[in-house]
Design an enzyme around this catalytic site. Structure first.
Site, PDB file in Angstrom:
ATOM      1  N   GLU A 118      32.107  46.278  43.524  1.00 33.50           N
ATOM      2  CA  GLU A 118      31.893  45.253  44.635  1.00 33.50           C
ATOM      3  C   GLU A 118      30.680  45.616  45.411  1.00 33.50           C
ATOM      4  O   GLU A 118      30.358  45.132  45.505  1.00 33.50           O
ATOM      5  CB  GLU A 118      33.120  45.511  45.681  1.00 33.50           C
ATOM      6  CG  GLU A 118      34.675  44.486  44.849  1.00 33.50           C
ATOM      7  CD  GLU A 118      35.469  45.161  46.093  1.00 33.50           C
ATOM      8  OE1 GLU A 118      35.985  44.152  46.000  1.00 33.50           O
ATOM      9  OE2 GLU A 118      35.803  45.833  45.287  1.00 33.50           O
ATOM     10  N   SER A 171      44.441  51.146  48.414  1.00 31.62           N
ATOM     11  CA  SER A 171      44.565  49.832  49.525  1.00 31.62           C
ATOM     12  C   SER A 171      44.976  51.046  50.558  1.00 31.62           C
ATOM     13  O   SER A 171      45.960  51.743  50.333  1.00 31.62           O
ATOM     14  CB  SER A 171      45.229  49.007  49.744  1.00 31.62           C
ATOM     15  OG  SER A 171      45.607  48.350  50.968  1.00 31.62           O
ATOM     16  N   HIS A 188      29.411  27.357  33.163  1.00 28.62           N
ATOM     17  CA  HIS A 188      30.525  27.579  34.412  1.00 28.62           C
ATOM     18  C   HIS A 188      31.293  27.874  34.775  1.00 28.62           C
ATOM     19  O   HIS A 188      32.423  27.244  35.329  1.00 28.62           O
ATOM     20  CB  HIS A 188      30.850  25.343  34.554  1.00 28.62           C
ATOM     21  CG  HIS A 188      29.612  24.524  33.706  1.00 28.62           C
ATOM     22  ND1 HIS A 188      28.588  24.014  35.041  1.00 28.62           N
ATOM     23  CD2 HIS A 188      28.835  24.355  32.659  1.00 28.62           C
ATOM     24  CE1 HIS A 188      27.188  23.191  33.768  1.00 28.62           C
ATOM     25  NE2 HIS A 188      27.806  24.024  32.546  1.00 28.62           N
ATOM     26  N   LYS A 195      48.010  48.212  45.815  1.00 26.72           N
ATOM     27  CA  LYS A 195      46.639  47.813  45.120  1.00 26.72           C
ATOM     28  C   LYS A 195      45.155  48.933  44.513  1.00 26.72           C
ATOM     29  O   LYS A 195      45.396  50.286  45.013  1.00 26.72           O
ATOM     30  CB  LYS A 195      45.708  47.964  46.656  1.00 26.72           C
ATOM     31  CG  LYS A 195      45.949  45.995  47.255  1.00 26.72           C
ATOM     32  CD  LYS A 195      45.775  45.379  46.049  1.00 26.72           C
ATOM     33  CE  LYS A 195      44.501  45.107  46.394  1.00 26.72           C
ATOM     34  NZ  LYS A 195      43.995  44.308  47.090  1.00 26.72           N
TER      35      LYS A 195
END
Ligand code: ARG
Length: 459
Positions: free
Chosen positions: A290, A277, A156, A283
């Protein structure tokens, strides 16, 4: 140039329909398969006396010349070339003249296209399989190199019990192993030759289908011509295979994206597999993962698209079936690019054992206490309840389970002994789980050995 089927038509095709109908924009990729199929078919026609030896040779030489044009990128597609089959035949006619018109004797584009797609797929499956093994190898290597590293295991997404990092990583090996097995299994059903099914009812010229199949490298021939020209199960199967593989890759990607966050910091992606970024200089984004997660949408979509096309189709060939190709090509292309990237991400991943160790909260040892009581004869359910009270007590005091004293424990249950703190040890908790398939070091070593054996034998 008139159409292959132009004889009965008194009027030109609507130009929009011509565009709508055309598949050459994507099915040109089948040219190698199409030409291999046609060469084998020309030989079969020669064997039954439809082509003379000279005609067959002219056709085969001509087809090889057409293939060379495709290879060189000099093949000029005309607007009237509906599909790859039409284009190849048209060009063959230009190169060798009238004999080209005999090649299609007893054959239809219906059995031709089904044969082409199967041959094409058979040529790409070994590449995908090799890439998939590449991911598996990267997983095994990484697991083996960090065998001593512990981390919290989650259910979970809540901290559950301590596990080995290698155990977590190897869980993906077995998902991918099932994908390898499914691929091998479905390949048997791809390797069936429809050629000779003709339009729908079969070949009138008595061609030797078994010989044709052997020549083209198929394992078997189709048993029913209607089924042969309309069966796209093999495409649905590889699209499902891909959708499930994507689902596995997506879950791996999600875990790694999470573990690579500043908050977790368990792992760090190599610069080669990250991007920056345009506005925030600090970043380092896990775009590789992704996208491995994000591509799942289109790959699952391709499966759904094909199944939706197939549902409710009348018997044998329907033009709807032309819609099988773009989802197939897109899925194969997606995975062929993605799998080596996922392998690279795993191979170059940096592991931060100290961050994993600092996430090992005392609560992850609660089960150890319940097991301790069970070993001392207390029914597990009662022990579970008592340890729950210990967790609450520690929470109230703002301390960990290891900070509670023997007296604290004994106040909760007389079954606790002086040795209670011995079980409150992460390494011990891991090594306790030594049954095969568990997270103990010996069990994970055995797991890795089993994985290596699978990789060696199924090469
Ligand atoms: N381009 C077609 C396809 O991909 C080839 C078969 C066409 N057959 C036909 N009878 N129009 O399905």
């Amino acid at each position: 140039m008139s159409k292959l089927w132009g004889g009965r038509f008194g009027k030109a095709t609507d130009t929009l329909l011509e565009r709508f109908d055309a598949s050459i924009g994507f099915d040109w990729r089948l040219y190698v398969a199409d030409i291999a199929g046609s060469i084998a078919y020309a030989r079969a026609l020669e064997r039954v006396g439809i082509l003379t030896a000279d005609e067959a040779t002219a056709i085969v030489d001509g087809l090889e010349a057409v293939e060379a044009e495709f290879d060189a990128g000099t093949f000029a597609v005309l607007p009237s070339d509906e599909d790859i089959h039409t284009a190849v035949e048209r060009r063959l006619g230009e190169l060798i003249g009238e004999a080209a018109g005999k090649l299609h004797t007893g054959r239809s584009r219906n059995d031709q296209v089904a044969t082409d797609v199967r041959l094409y797929l058979l040529s790409r499956i070994p590449v995908l399989r090799e890439h998939l093994r590449g991911v598996q190898l990267a997983i095994v290597d990484k697991a083996e190199a960090h065998l001593d590293v512990m981390m919290p295991g989650y259910t979970h997404l809540q901290p559950a019990q301590p596990i080995l990092f290698a155990h977590w990583l190897m869980s993906f090996f077995w998902m991918l192993q099932r994908d390898v097995e499914r691929l091998d299994d479905l390949t048997r059903r791809v390797s069936v030759m429809p050629l000779g099914g003709a339009a729908l009812a079969g070949n009138t010229f008595g061609i030797d289908r078994a010989a044709l199949a052997a020549e083209l490298g198929f394992d078997r021939i189709s048993e029913n011509s209607l089924d042969a020209v309309s069966d796209r199960d093999f495409i649905a199967e590889i699209l499902f295979w891909a959708a499930l593989l994507q689902t596995h890759l997506s879950r791996l990607a999600e875990d790694l994206v999470l573990y690579a966050t500043a908050e977790f910091g368990f792992v760090e992606l190599d610069d080669a597999y990250s991007t920056g970024s345009s506005i925030m200089p600090q970043k380092k984004n896990p775009d590789s993962l992704e996208l491995a997660r994000g591509k799942t949408g289109r790959v699952v979509g391709n499966l759904v698209a094909l199944l939706t096309t197939l549902k409710g189709l009348p018997s044998s060939y329907d033009k709807d079936l032309q819609e099988d190709k773009e989802p197939l090509f897109d899925t194969l292309d997606t995975l062929e690019l993605e799998l080596p990237i996922v392998a690279g991400v795993v191979a170059t991943l940096r592991i931060h054992p100290e961050r994993m160790a600092s996430a090992l909260h005392d609560d992850l040892l609660a089960t150890e206490l319940a097991d301790y009581l069970a070993r001392r004869g207390l029914p597990f359910r009662q022990g579970h309840h008592i340890v729950g009270q210990a967790v609450r007590l520690a929470g109230e005091r703002g301390c960990g389970l290891r900070d509670l004293t023997v007296d604290d424990y004994r106040a909760l249950s007389p079954h606790f002994g002086d040795d209670v703190h011995e079980v409150l040890d992460f390494r011990r908790a891991v090594e306790q789980r030594s049954a095969p398939g568990g997270t103990a070091t010996a069990a994970v070593k055995a797991q890795i050995a089993a994985a290596k054996a699978v990789l060696d034998t199924k090469a």
